[in-house]
Design an enzyme around this catalytic site. Structure first.
Site, PDB file in Angstrom:
ATOM      1  CG  ASP A   1      -3.887 -16.227  -1.147  1.00  0.00           C
ATOM      2  OD1 ASP A   1      -3.488 -15.486  -0.235  1.00  0.00           O
ATOM      3  OD2 ASP A   1      -4.709 -15.852  -2.016  1.00  0.00           O
TER       4      ASP A   1
ATOM      5  CE1 TYR B   1      -9.290 -13.646  -5.194  1.00  0.00           C
ATOM      6  CE2 TYR B   1      -8.135 -15.583  -4.402  1.00  0.00           C
ATOM      7  CZ  TYR B   1      -8.141 -14.246  -4.707  1.00  0.00           C
ATOM      8  OH  TYR B   1      -6.991 -13.509  -4.538  1.00  0.00           O
TER       9      TYR B   1
ATOM     10  CE  LYS C   1      -5.941 -12.672  -0.769  1.00  0.00           C
ATOM     11  NZ  LYS C   1      -6.288 -13.924  -1.466  1.00  0.00           N
TER      12      LYS C   1
ATOM     13  CG  HIS D   1      -9.568  -8.925  -1.411  1.00  0.00           C
ATOM     14  ND1 HIS D   1     -10.185 -10.098  -1.758  1.00  0.00           N
ATOM     15  CD2 HIS D   1      -8.556  -8.776  -2.296  1.00  0.00           C
ATOM     16  CE1 HIS D   1      -9.575 -10.633  -2.802  1.00  0.00           C
ATOM     17  NE2 HIS D   1      -8.589  -9.842  -3.156  1.00  0.00           N
TER      18      HIS D   1
END
Length: 280
Positions: A46, A51, A80, A113
């Site tokens: 994931d 990120y 996401k 998200h």
């Protein structure tokens, strides 16, 4: 070690346990963690656009596949869509950019998200997600951090339901009402930061149960998720911890142990409240 699969309402499946990569930097430690996870038996990774580590996650996937002998279709990869790319006209470009960074032709799950504060914008964004799904470019679409009210608004407009809602969930925040709603809608619950950045591992009840079972506190919390039918994605970059977190399929929690863990609930978050969170 047999990994448990959870069936989604569309007939696809997702591994019950995956590797989370939140707060893992875009560096060789990230690449090595993902590679080691796949070699160790993880088939579920994931990540997310925000990120900023999709490149190294992708490299880790590539190297993990090469060394494990697995094929791409053996893995379940999630990323996401970030809030800056919401809107019907932005989603496909953001998705293609994520694929390029990951070095993949598709992802298995693409999530919105956060719900944000603009329901009309979310509705338009979801339509673009549905377009990608209907075109066969994504295997599954879902949401993250949506409360019941957010989901109710989305479902008024949606022609395809989310398969998953990824939420903060652990014994200090069991999200009972939200999970009951998800179950009624046949939407799978998935937990992020299940170990509360390590906080919950110091809980005396968790430690007691770990001693009873001859397992670690982390393994107890991960197993709590699995036994509660929550897909779980603990994060680690430490090879021994990555392996430890996967070693949870040779035991189950008893009903009384589950009750003791559920009794720890105090609606305590470590992340933002989706009702108020915005990207500003």
């Amino acid at each position: 070690m047999t990994q448990k699969l959870v069936e989604l309402y569309n007939g696809n499946t997702i591994p019950a346990l995956g590797l989370g990569t939140f707060r893992v930097e875009n560096n060789d430690e990230c690449r090595e963690a993902v590679k080691h996870a796949i070699i160790s038996g993880y088939t579920h990774i994931d990540t997310a656009q925000i990120y900023n580590n999709e490149e190294k996650v992708g490299q880790g996937i590539k190297e993990g596949l090469e060394e494990s002998g697995l094929k791409r279709e053996d893995l379940f990869i999630t990323t996401k869509l970030w809030m800056s790319d919401y809107g019907r006209e932005n989603v496909q470009l953001a998705y293609e950019a994520s694929l390029k960074r990951l070095g993949l032709d598709y992802v298995d799950l693409y999530l919105i998200h956060w719900p944000g504060q603009d329901t009309a914008l979310i509705s338009e964004t979801w339509k673009a997600m549905e377009d990608l799904y209907n075109e066969g470019k994504i295997k599954n679409i879902g949401v993250s951090n949506f409360h019941v009210n957010h989901l109710e608004e989305l479902l008024k407009q949606a022609s395809i339901k989310p398969v998953i809602n990824q939420i903060e969930c652990h014994p200090y925040l069991i999200q009972k009402d939200l999970r009951a709603y998800l179950e009624a809608q046949k939407i799978v619950a998935q937990s992020w930061s299940p170990l509360m950045n390590g906080q919950i591992l110091e809980d005396e009840v968790v430690k007691e149960i770990a001693n009873e079972l001859g397992k670690t506190p982390a393994q107890v919390i991960i197993r709590w998720n699995i036994d509660e039918n929550i897909v779980v994605i603990p994060k680690s970059v430490t090879p021994s911890r990555i392996e430890e977190n996967l070693n949870v399929f040779d035991f189950e929690l008893s009903d009384s142990q589950l009750s003791r863990l559920n009794a720890l609930n105090k609606d305590e978050r470590i992340g933002p409240d989706p009702e108020t969170f915005s990207a500003e």
